[in-house]
Scaffold this active site. Structure first.
Site, PDB file in Angstrom:
ATOM      1  N   PHE A 244       0.859  -1.185   0.000  1.00  0.00           N
ATOM      2  CA  PHE A 244       0.000   0.000   0.000  1.00  0.00           C
ATOM      3  C   PHE A 244       0.899   1.240   0.000  1.00  0.00           C
ATOM      4  O   PHE A 244       1.096   1.890   1.043  1.00  0.00           O
ATOM      5  CB  PHE A 244      -0.924   0.001   1.221  1.00  0.00           C
ATOM      6  CG  PHE A 244      -1.877  -1.156   1.271  1.00  0.00           C
ATOM      7  CD1 PHE A 244      -3.105  -1.092   0.615  1.00  0.00           C
ATOM      8  CD2 PHE A 244      -1.558  -2.313   1.961  1.00  0.00           C
ATOM      9  CE1 PHE A 244      -4.000  -2.161   0.658  1.00  0.00           C
ATOM     10  CE2 PHE A 244      -2.436  -3.389   2.010  1.00  0.00           C
ATOM     11  CZ  PHE A 244      -3.663  -3.311   1.348  1.00  0.00           C
ATOM     12  N   PHE A 249       2.847   1.458   3.967  1.00  0.00           N
ATOM     13  CA  PHE A 249       3.086   0.177   4.637  1.00  0.00           C
ATOM     14  C   PHE A 249       2.774  -0.978   3.682  1.00  0.00           C
ATOM     15  O   PHE A 249       2.140  -0.804   2.634  1.00  0.00           O
ATOM     16  CB  PHE A 249       2.239   0.046   5.915  1.00  0.00           C
ATOM     17  CG  PHE A 249       0.794  -0.299   5.680  1.00  0.00           C
ATOM     18  CD1 PHE A 249       0.370  -1.622   5.676  1.00  0.00           C
ATOM     19  CD2 PHE A 249      -0.149   0.701   5.446  1.00  0.00           C
ATOM     20  CE1 PHE A 249      -0.970  -1.944   5.463  1.00  0.00           C
ATOM     21  CE2 PHE A 249      -1.484   0.381   5.230  1.00  0.00           C
ATOM     22  CZ  PHE A 249      -1.895  -0.940   5.236  1.00  0.00           C
ATOM     23  N   GLU A 251       1.325  -5.092   3.933  1.00  0.00           N
ATOM     24  CA  GLU A 251       0.757  -6.168   4.748  1.00  0.00           C
ATOM     25  C   GLU A 251       1.415  -7.484   4.349  1.00  0.00           C
ATOM     26  O   GLU A 251       1.403  -7.864   3.173  1.00  0.00           O
ATOM     27  CB  GLU A 251      -0.758  -6.269   4.534  1.00  0.00           C
ATOM     28  CG  GLU A 251      -1.390  -7.393   5.337  1.00  0.00           C
ATOM     29  CD  GLU A 251      -2.850  -7.617   4.991  1.00  0.00           C
ATOM     30  OE1 GLU A 251      -3.521  -8.368   5.709  1.00  0.00           O
ATOM     31  OE2 GLU A 251      -3.321  -7.038   3.982  1.00  0.00           O
ATOM     32  N   ILE A 252       2.002  -8.166   5.316  1.00  0.00           N
ATOM     33  CA  ILE A 252       2.545  -9.504   5.075  1.00  0.00           C
ATOM     34  C   ILE A 252       1.422 -10.502   5.301  1.00  0.00           C
ATOM     35  O   ILE A 252       0.877 -10.607   6.402  1.00  0.00           O
ATOM     36  CB  ILE A 252       3.744  -9.790   5.999  1.00  0.00           C
ATOM     37  CG1 ILE A 252       4.901  -8.844   5.655  1.00  0.00           C
ATOM     38  CG2 ILE A 252       4.186 -11.240   5.865  1.00  0.00           C
ATOM     39  CD1 ILE A 252       6.124  -9.012   6.528  1.00  0.00           C
ATOM     40  N   VAL A 253       1.071 -11.221   4.246  1.00  0.00           N
ATOM     41  CA  VAL A 253      -0.112 -12.078   4.280  1.00  0.00           C
ATOM     42  C   VAL A 253       0.224 -13.475   4.776  1.00  0.00           C
ATOM     43  O   VAL A 253      -0.491 -14.045   5.608  1.00  0.00           O
ATOM     44  CB  VAL A 253      -0.765 -12.137   2.882  1.00  0.00           C
ATOM     45  CG1 VAL A 253      -2.032 -12.968   2.934  1.00  0.00           C
ATOM     46  CG2 VAL A 253      -1.057 -10.739   2.357  1.00  0.00           C
ATOM     47  N   CYS A 255       3.751 -16.503   5.248  1.00  0.00           N
ATOM     48  CA  CYS A 255       5.189 -16.758   5.155  1.00  0.00           C
ATOM     49  C   CYS A 255       5.440 -18.214   5.519  1.00  0.00           C
ATOM     50  O   CYS A 255       4.924 -18.701   6.541  1.00  0.00           O
ATOM     51  CB  CYS A 255       5.950 -15.826   6.102  1.00  0.00           C
ATOM     52  SG  CYS A 255       7.718 -16.165   6.202  1.00  0.00           S
ATOM     53  N   ALA A 256       6.196 -18.934   4.709  1.00  0.00           N
ATOM     54  CA  ALA A 256       6.460 -20.349   4.998  1.00  0.00           C
ATOM     55  C   ALA A 256       7.683 -20.829   4.226  1.00  0.00           C
ATOM     56  O   ALA A 256       8.013 -20.304   3.154  1.00  0.00           O
ATOM     57  CB  ALA A 256       5.249 -21.212   4.640  1.00  0.00           C
ATOM     58  N   VAL A 257       8.373 -21.833   4.809  1.00  0.00           N
ATOM     59  CA  VAL A 257       9.497 -22.519   4.169  1.00  0.00           C
ATOM     60  C   VAL A 257       9.274 -24.008   4.386  1.00  0.00           C
ATOM     61  O   VAL A 257       8.828 -24.426   5.460  1.00  0.00           O
ATOM     62  CB  VAL A 257      10.853 -22.088   4.777  1.00  0.00           C
ATOM     63  CG1 VAL A 257      11.998 -22.879   4.154  1.00  0.00           C
ATOM     64  CG2 VAL A 257      11.086 -20.592   4.567  1.00  0.00           C
ATOM     65  N   TYR A 266      16.243 -20.264   6.450  1.00  0.00           N
ATOM     66  CA  TYR A 266      15.971 -19.433   5.281  1.00  0.00           C
ATOM     67  C   TYR A 266      15.004 -18.286   5.624  1.00  0.00           C
ATOM     68  O   TYR A 266      14.997 -17.262   4.946  1.00  0.00           O
ATOM     69  CB  TYR A 266      15.371 -20.271   4.153  1.00  0.00           C
ATOM     70  CG  TYR A 266      16.369 -21.115   3.398  1.00  0.00           C
ATOM     71  CD1 TYR A 266      17.343 -20.522   2.603  1.00  0.00           C
ATOM     72  CD2 TYR A 266      16.338 -22.501   3.463  1.00  0.00           C
ATOM     73  CE1 TYR A 266      18.257 -21.293   1.899  1.00  0.00           C
ATOM     74  CE2 TYR A 266      17.238 -23.285   2.765  1.00  0.00           C
ATOM     75  CZ  TYR A 266      18.203 -22.666   1.983  1.00  0.00           C
ATOM     76  OH  TYR A 266      19.113 -23.424   1.291  1.00  0.00           O
ATOM     77  N   THR A 268      14.920 -16.098   7.970  1.00  0.00           N
ATOM     78  CA  THR A 268      15.592 -14.829   8.285  1.00  0.00           C
ATOM     79  C   THR A 268      16.093 -14.163   7.013  1.00  0.00           C
ATOM     80  O   THR A 268      15.923 -12.955   6.818  1.00  0.00           O
ATOM     81  CB  THR A 268      16.758 -15.080   9.255  1.00  0.00           C
ATOM     82  OG1 THR A 268      16.246 -15.592  10.480  1.00  0.00           O
ATOM     83  CG2 THR A 268      17.525 -13.793   9.530  1.00  0.00           C
ATOM     84  N   LEU A 287       3.139  -4.722   8.318  1.00  0.00           N
ATOM     85  CA  LEU A 287       2.049  -5.051   9.239  1.00  0.00           C
ATOM     86  C   LEU A 287       1.556  -6.474   8.935  1.00  0.00           C
ATOM     87  O   LEU A 287       0.827  -6.667   7.960  1.00  0.00           O
ATOM     88  CB  LEU A 287       0.884  -4.063   9.107  1.00  0.00           C
ATOM     89  CG  LEU A 287       1.104  -2.639   9.606  1.00  0.00           C
ATOM     90  CD1 LEU A 287      -0.126  -1.785   9.316  1.00  0.00           C
ATOM     91  CD2 LEU A 287       1.413  -2.628  11.098  1.00  0.00           C
ATOM     92  N   ILE A 295       4.345 -15.730  16.095  1.00  0.00           N
ATOM     93  CA  ILE A 295       4.784 -14.554  16.867  1.00  0.00           C
ATOM     94  C   ILE A 295       6.280 -14.618  17.167  1.00  0.00           C
ATOM     95  O   ILE A 295       7.000 -13.617  17.043  1.00  0.00           O
ATOM     96  CB  ILE A 295       3.957 -14.433  18.168  1.00  0.00           C
ATOM     97  CG1 ILE A 295       2.527 -13.993  17.842  1.00  0.00           C
ATOM     98  CG2 ILE A 295       4.602 -13.423  19.124  1.00  0.00           C
ATOM     99  CD1 ILE A 295       1.607 -13.920  19.051  1.00  0.00           C
ATOM    100  N   ILE A 318      -6.475  -3.396   5.605  1.00  0.00           N
ATOM    101  CA  ILE A 318      -6.084  -4.786   5.828  1.00  0.00           C
ATOM    102  C   ILE A 318      -7.220  -5.524   6.535  1.00  0.00           C
ATOM    103  O   ILE A 318      -8.031  -4.926   7.239  1.00  0.00           O
ATOM    104  CB  ILE A 318      -4.783  -4.887   6.662  1.00  0.00           C
ATOM    105  CG1 ILE A 318      -4.976  -4.276   8.061  1.00  0.00           C
ATOM    106  CG2 ILE A 318      -3.634  -4.217   5.943  1.00  0.00           C
ATOM    107  CD1 ILE A 318      -3.754  -4.424   8.939  1.00  0.00           C
ATOM    108  N   TYR A 321      -8.019 -10.566  11.508  1.00  0.00           N
ATOM    109  CA  TYR A 321      -8.079 -12.021  11.683  1.00  0.00           C
ATOM    110  C   TYR A 321      -8.342 -12.332  13.153  1.00  0.00           C
ATOM    111  O   TYR A 321      -7.628 -11.842  14.039  1.00  0.00           O
ATOM    112  CB  TYR A 321      -6.760 -12.674  11.253  1.00  0.00           C
ATOM    113  CG  TYR A 321      -6.491 -12.562   9.770  1.00  0.00           C
ATOM    114  CD1 TYR A 321      -6.898 -13.556   8.884  1.00  0.00           C
ATOM    115  CD2 TYR A 321      -5.801 -11.460   9.252  1.00  0.00           C
ATOM    116  CE1 TYR A 321      -6.641 -13.455   7.530  1.00  0.00           C
ATOM    117  CE2 TYR A 321      -5.539 -11.356   7.893  1.00  0.00           C
ATOM    118  CZ  TYR A 321      -5.967 -12.351   7.037  1.00  0.00           C
ATOM    119  OH  TYR A 321      -5.714 -12.247   5.704  1.00  0.00           O
TER     120      TYR A 321
END
Length: 356
Positions: A244, A249, A251-253, A255-257, A266, A268, A287, A295, A318, A321
């Site tokens: 946006f 800012f 928005e991080i929707v 995240c996965a590895v 990975y 980090t 955000l 967390i 945003i 949740y």
């Protein structure tokens, strides 16, 4: 004179014993700096017209005179013999050295400073306890030596290794790649679409509580982008985000590895790449909504529950949740995040070498 005195030992330092290297390359430059302070100091006793007379009088009584130097210099003992200068550690400067430096010619007359030295002093005033430039250069030449810095970086088992060290070295060797990709209406089947499908599979496998339909919507949404981690031409991780720019800012929707690659941390390195990407696009705030499992990860990446941007910037932009915590991260535009741990490590090495 200092440059000439130090040039030859530096050229032949490999031939010198270790203790002589330490003495000549570490302690001797400090002594020369103190001597320079005395030469150019307005208050130095060596420019006192009556100093030699006082010294000769005390020599008749066999007394050593201790003279307090200016604050920037250490304590110097002037021996009863006026032809020698004695240091507390036993070092001695002979009268021949004094004559060669021009101090014996007119004992009561102060030597004039040349223009270049005046400009140097005006540009960078000396500070009490300042580290000599010669020592800094010596340390930097050691730290920046590729042979010196390559060994600790390749040791994955070191307790002091950075979290992203293994991932960064793999990227440097070309084993892994990072690409920001996204879906588009006019996109024909190609490698990017295959990577998006791979991201969908990674998110579905690593985030089992998230509905697959919702994951497909996230990955293929036209406004969403994903930083994809590619290894052996296959997707092994990624961070999906929505920018946006007008609100300042992103928005991080999600995240996965993949689980079999998580041992190399990975996550980090992925986040550091995402930070650098956003600094290049002048967006300095993240955000994400994090559940209980995420967390801890976000805290390690510099996120906190304290949101720095006002609510008016993100409310209505945003999605909320339930059961998740909104977290924020403010980026510093002056930090290269992908190299941040390397810079910190190099700074620690410099401090350690200077202390030694």
């Amino acid at each position: 004179m200092r440059r000439q005195v130090l040039e030859q030992p530096r050229q032949e330092k490999d031939k010198l014993p270790l203790e002589k290297q330490t003495l000549i390359l570490t302690h001797f430059p400090k002594f020369l700096s103190m001597l320079e302070e005395e030469v150019y100091s307005q208050n130095s006793p060596i420019w006192d017209q009556d100093f030699l007379l006082a010294s000769s009088r005390t020599s008749q009584l066999g007394i050593q005179t201790v003279i307090s130097p200016p604050p920037v210099a250490g304590t110097v003992l002037y021996n009863s013999n006026p032809s020698s200068l004695e240091q507390p550690n036993g070092g001695r400067t002979s009268s021949a050295c004094k004559a060669s430096s021009g101090l014996e010619t007119n004992p009561g007359e102060k030597r004039k400073m040349n223009d270049s030295h005046v400009l140097e002093e005006v540009k960078r005033p000396r500070v009490k306890g300042d580290i000599p430039v010669e020592l800094i250069n010596e340390v930097m030449s050691t730290i920046t030596d590729p042979a010196a810095i390559l060994r600790p970086e390749t040791n994955f088992l070191s307790a002091h290794s950075a979290r992203d060290e293994a991932a960064r070295l793999e990227e440097r060797r070309g084993v892994s790649e990072f690409h920001v990709i996204g879906n588009s209406l006019n996109q024909k089947p190609n490698k990017i679409l295959m990577w998006l499908l791979g991201l969908q599979n990674v998110f579905s496998h690593q985030l089992p509580r998230m509905p697959k339909e919702y994951i497909i919507w996230l990955v293929f949404h036209l406004k969403h982008k994903t930083l994809a981690l590619i290894k052996d031409d296959s997707v092994i991780g990624g961070i999906c985000f929505c920018m946006f720019p007008s609100q300042g800012f992103t928005e991080i929707v999600s995240c996965a590895v993949t689980s079999n690659e998580q041992v190399k941390v990975y996550g980090t390195h992925l986040m550091n790449h995402l930070k650098d990407y956003h600094i290049n696009h002048d967006i300095l705030n993240f955000l994400p909504y994090a559940d209980g499992y995420a967390i801890g990860y976000f805290k390690k990446q510099g996120f906190s529950k304290e949101i720095k941007i006002p609510k008016t910037k993100y409310v209505g932009y945003i999605k909320d949740y339930k059961g998740a915590t909104l977290m924020g991260c403010e980026l510093n535009s002056r930090i290269p995040y992908t190299d941040f741990s390397v810079i910190i490590k190099k700074q620690k090495e410099i401090i350690k070498k200077i202390i030694e």
